[in-house]
Motif scaffolding. Sequence first.
Motif, PDB file in Angstrom:
ATOM      1  N   ARG A 285       0.775  -1.193  -0.113  1.00 57.91           N
ATOM      2  CA  ARG A 285      -0.153   0.081   0.023  1.00 57.91           C
ATOM      3  C   ARG A 285       0.939   1.052   0.097  1.00 57.91           C
ATOM      4  NH1 ARG A 285      -2.696  -0.195   5.982  1.00 57.91           N
ATOM      5  NH2 ARG A 285      -1.037   0.402   7.009  1.00 57.91           N
ATOM      6  N   GLN A 286       0.317   2.242  -0.617  1.00 63.62           N
ATOM      7  CA  GLN A 286       1.097   3.623  -0.538  1.00 63.62           C
ATOM      8  C   GLN A 286       0.078   4.699  -0.219  1.00 63.62           C
ATOM      9  OE1 GLN A 286       3.045   4.132  -4.320  1.00 63.62           O
ATOM     10  NE2 GLN A 286       4.513   5.858  -3.357  1.00 63.62           N
ATOM     11  N   ALA A 287       0.325   5.587   0.828  1.00 67.93           N
ATOM     12  CA  ALA A 287      -0.534   6.539   1.142  1.00 67.93           C
ATOM     13  C   ALA A 287       0.153   7.652   0.654  1.00 67.93           C
ATOM     14  CB  ALA A 287      -0.528   6.411   2.700  1.00 67.93           C
ATOM     15  N   PRO A 288      -0.849   8.749   0.310  1.00 64.64           N
ATOM     16  CA  PRO A 288       0.093  10.025   0.095  1.00 64.64           C
ATOM     17  C   PRO A 288       1.284  10.406   0.626  1.00 64.64           C
ATOM     18  CG  PRO A 288      -2.506  10.338  -0.066  1.00 64.64           C
ATOM     19  CD  PRO A 288      -2.100   8.809   0.652  1.00 64.64           C
TER      20      PRO A 288
ATOM     21  N   ALA B  59      -5.075   4.321   1.575  1.00 58.22           N
ATOM     22  CA  ALA B  59      -3.943   4.299   0.746  1.00 58.22           C
ATOM     23  C   ALA B  59      -4.310   3.656  -0.462  1.00 58.22           C
ATOM     24  CB  ALA B  59      -2.812   3.542   1.327  1.00 58.22           C
ATOM     25  N   MET B  60      -3.511   3.672  -1.692  1.00 59.41           N
ATOM     26  CA  MET B  60      -3.594   2.881  -2.733  1.00 59.41           C
ATOM     27  C   MET B  60      -3.055   1.670  -2.478  1.00 59.41           C
ATOM     28  SD  MET B  60      -4.980   3.105  -5.983  1.00 59.41           S
ATOM     29  CE  MET B  60      -4.974   4.567  -6.732  1.00 59.41           C
ATOM     30  N   TYR B  61      -3.662   0.465  -2.669  1.00 63.42           N
ATOM     31  CA  TYR B  61      -3.380  -0.988  -2.440  1.00 63.42           C
ATOM     32  C   TYR B  61      -3.081  -1.545  -4.031  1.00 63.42           C
ATOM     33  CZ  TYR B  61      -4.519  -0.742   2.360  1.00 63.42           C
ATOM     34  OH  TYR B  61      -4.550  -0.142   3.660  1.00 63.42           O
TER      35      TYR B  61
ATOM     36  N   VAL C 293      -8.492   2.589  -1.316  1.00 67.20           N
ATOM     37  CA  VAL C 293      -8.853   2.308   0.037  1.00 67.20           C
ATOM     38  C   VAL C 293      -8.867   3.545   0.915  1.00 67.20           C
ATOM     39  CG1 VAL C 293      -9.021   0.922   2.271  1.00 67.20           C
ATOM     40  CG2 VAL C 293      -8.637  -0.069   0.134  1.00 67.20           C
ATOM     41  N   THR C 294     -10.373   4.000   0.997  1.00 62.12           N
ATOM     42  CA  THR C 294     -10.460   5.366   1.847  1.00 62.12           C
ATOM     43  C   THR C 294     -11.154   5.061   2.853  1.00 62.12           C
ATOM     44  OG1 THR C 294     -10.250   6.678  -0.297  1.00 62.12           O
ATOM     45  CG2 THR C 294     -11.132   7.486   1.754  1.00 62.12           C
ATOM     46  N   VAL C 295     -10.786   5.471   4.295  1.00 63.62           N
ATOM     47  CA  VAL C 295     -11.436   5.078   5.296  1.00 63.62           C
ATOM     48  C   VAL C 295     -11.705   6.303   6.075  1.00 63.62           C
ATOM     49  CG1 VAL C 295     -11.367   3.861   7.668  1.00 63.62           C
ATOM     50  CG2 VAL C 295     -10.366   2.811   5.585  1.00 63.62           C
ATOM     51  N   SER C 296     -13.009   6.951   6.184  1.00 62.82           N
ATOM     52  CA  SER C 296     -13.190   8.091   6.629  1.00 62.82           C
ATOM     53  C   SER C 296     -14.723   8.175   7.303  1.00 62.82           C
ATOM     54  CB  SER C 296     -13.036   9.083   5.710  1.00 62.82           C
ATOM     55  OG  SER C 296     -13.466  10.331   6.028  1.00 62.82           O
TER      56      SER C 296
END
Length: 130
Positions: A38-41, A92-94, A126-129
Motif C-alpha cells: 500500500r502507498q499513502a499520499p 492508501a492505494m493498494y 481504499v479510503t477510511v473516513s
Amino acid sequence: QVQLVESGGGSVQPGGSLRLSCVASPYAYRWGCMAWFRQAPGKEREGVAAFLILAGSTYYADSAKGRFTISADNAKNTVYLQMNSLKADDTAMYYCAADCPGSHNPPSDGGIWYPQNKNWGQGTQVTVSS
C-alpha cells in the motif's frame, strides 16, 4: 509477462471491512509468492501482507496483524486481502505484486518491507473516513 489487476477498494467508515482481489497472470503467479502493498499520499510503498503459495504460509506487517487476512485461490491465480476493523491510517492505494519479504529483502521496523518489484497493476483505492 507480468499482469496484475487489483479490485475491491472503496470508501468505508472506521471499523468497516473490505475485501481486495488481485488477479495475476500465470507468469507472475509462478514466482511462488504474492503480496499486498500500500502507498499513502506522500509515503513510500510498503508491504503489509504476503502469501507463500507453495508453503501456504502467510506473513503480516505489524499494522496488519489481527485485522488483515491474505489468502489465495491458486486455480484462479487470485490473491485476496480481507481487511477488517479498518482505520483511517489504512487509507492508501493498494497494490499486489510477486514480491515477498525474505533473506533477500528482510523486513524493517514494524515488519514492513519495501518493494524490489517494478511491475505494478493500477492499484485499488481504499479510503477510511467518517
